[in-house]
Design a protein around this motif. Structure first.
Motif, PDB file in Angstrom:
ATOM      1  N   HIS A  25      39.482  11.972  38.404  1.00 53.95           N
ATOM      2  CA  HIS A  25      38.978  12.685  37.384  1.00 53.95           C
ATOM      3  C   HIS A  25      39.330  12.139  35.949  1.00 53.95           C
ATOM      4  N   HIS A  30      38.954  24.881  36.799  1.00 52.10           N
ATOM      5  CA  HIS A  30      39.186  23.473  35.895  1.00 52.10           C
ATOM      6  C   HIS A  30      37.759  23.119  35.259  1.00 52.10           C
ATOM      7  N   HIS A  69      44.448  15.536  29.307  1.00 56.28           N
ATOM      8  CA  HIS A  69      43.561  14.350  29.446  1.00 56.28           C
ATOM      9  C   HIS A  69      44.105  13.442  28.435  1.00 56.28           C
ATOM     10  N   ASP A 122      37.859  22.990  31.057  1.00 61.57           N
ATOM     11  CA  ASP A 122      37.610  21.592  30.616  1.00 61.57           C
ATOM     12  C   ASP A 122      36.443  21.455  29.753  1.00 61.57           C
TER      13      ASP A 122
HETATM   14 ZN   LIG Z   1      40.159  18.092  33.298  1.00 61.52          ZN
END
Ligand SMILES: [Zn+2]
Ligand SMILES: [Zn+2]
Length: 251
Positions: A201, A88, A113, A92
């Motif tokens: 997150h 991840h 996101h 990202d």
């Molecule tokens: Zn993320």
């Protein structure tokens, strides 16, 4: 979770705007490709489980013969959480939608996101087919050639985390009232990703709480700034800045 309404525009996710990310009708019906990989992954997992059970039951070690495979599976599950965190973080922060092999994953995570609740509306096969494909490709040959139940148990649990992590992730975005009681209990116990753990997150610059199986590694990874250290190393070696630095700058 539905509570996370779109709250920002991740700078790097503006690079493309494919229609299918916003076409909710298309999410409800998986494609044949997605269904095929999802089914193959589930069948591979069942074969792996069956083969492990057969091997163990044929051994004459009794109860002791079960201990090592069970410990191996638990270890695979725990390390699987770490694996999803690293993946991840990489998705990202590095690459673009045009990156070979991983481009669609990068785009999907960045879109997530901006539109976090979308993952809860997609068909399970649509959410899991990429992980299922990876699981099948890695584990199916092991099912054929490997006769070590400990290795099979570890690999199945570790790679199974990669296959099912997006479902655990989707549940962490689902309002509590819409989840089955068992899922809520598992979340509350910390055995699968708790909603609050993943909510952490979803704040710009998206630079923490990357693990999405149980989230058990998040605290140590974030407290020890492991990902920051890896970003610094990559920056000094290759001169590449992670996306989270740009998001921090823009903030
Ligand atoms: Zn993320
Ligand atoms: Zn999320």
């Amino acid at each position: 979770m539905a509570e996370f309404e779109p709250q920002l525009n991740n700078s790097a996710s503006k690079t493309t705007s494919p229609k299918h990310f916003y076409d909710e009708d298309s999410w409800k019906t998986p494609t044949g490709f997605e269904l095929a990989w999802f089914s193959t992954g589930c069948i591979t997992l069942l074969i792996s489980l069956a083969k492990s059970l057969i091997i163990i039951s044929r051994q004459s070690t009794g109860f002791r013969g079960w201990i090592e495979p069970v410990v191996a599976a638990i270890l695979g599950y725990v390390l699987g959480d770490l694996g999803t965190g690293i993946y991840h973080w990489a998705i990202d922060n590095y690459g673009t939608a045009k990156t070979p092999v991983f481009g669609s994953q990068i785009e999907g995570f960045l879109r997530h996101h901006d539109h976090p609740s979308a993952i809860t509306k997609r068909h399970v096969a649509t959410n899991l087919y990429v992980g299922a494909a990876g699981f099948t490709i890695a584990v199916l040959p092991m099912n054929i050639f490997c006769t070590n139940p400990n290795l099979l148990a570890f690999a199945s649990a570790f790679l199974g985390c990669g296959m099912f992590c997006q479902q655990l992730h989707a549940w962490s975005h689902t309002p509590k009232g819409k989840l089955p009681p068992l899922v809520v209990a598992l979340q509350d116990s910390g055995l699968i990703l708790p909603r609050a753990e993943h909510a952490a997150h979803h704040h710009q610059p998206f630079d923490s709480h990357y693990c999405i199986v149980s989230g058990v590694w998040n605290r140590v990874l974030d407290k020890c700034k492991i990902f920051w250290a890896m970003e610094m190393i990559l920056f000094f070696i290759f001169g590449v800045r992670p996306r989270s630095w740009s998001d921090l700058d823009s903030k």
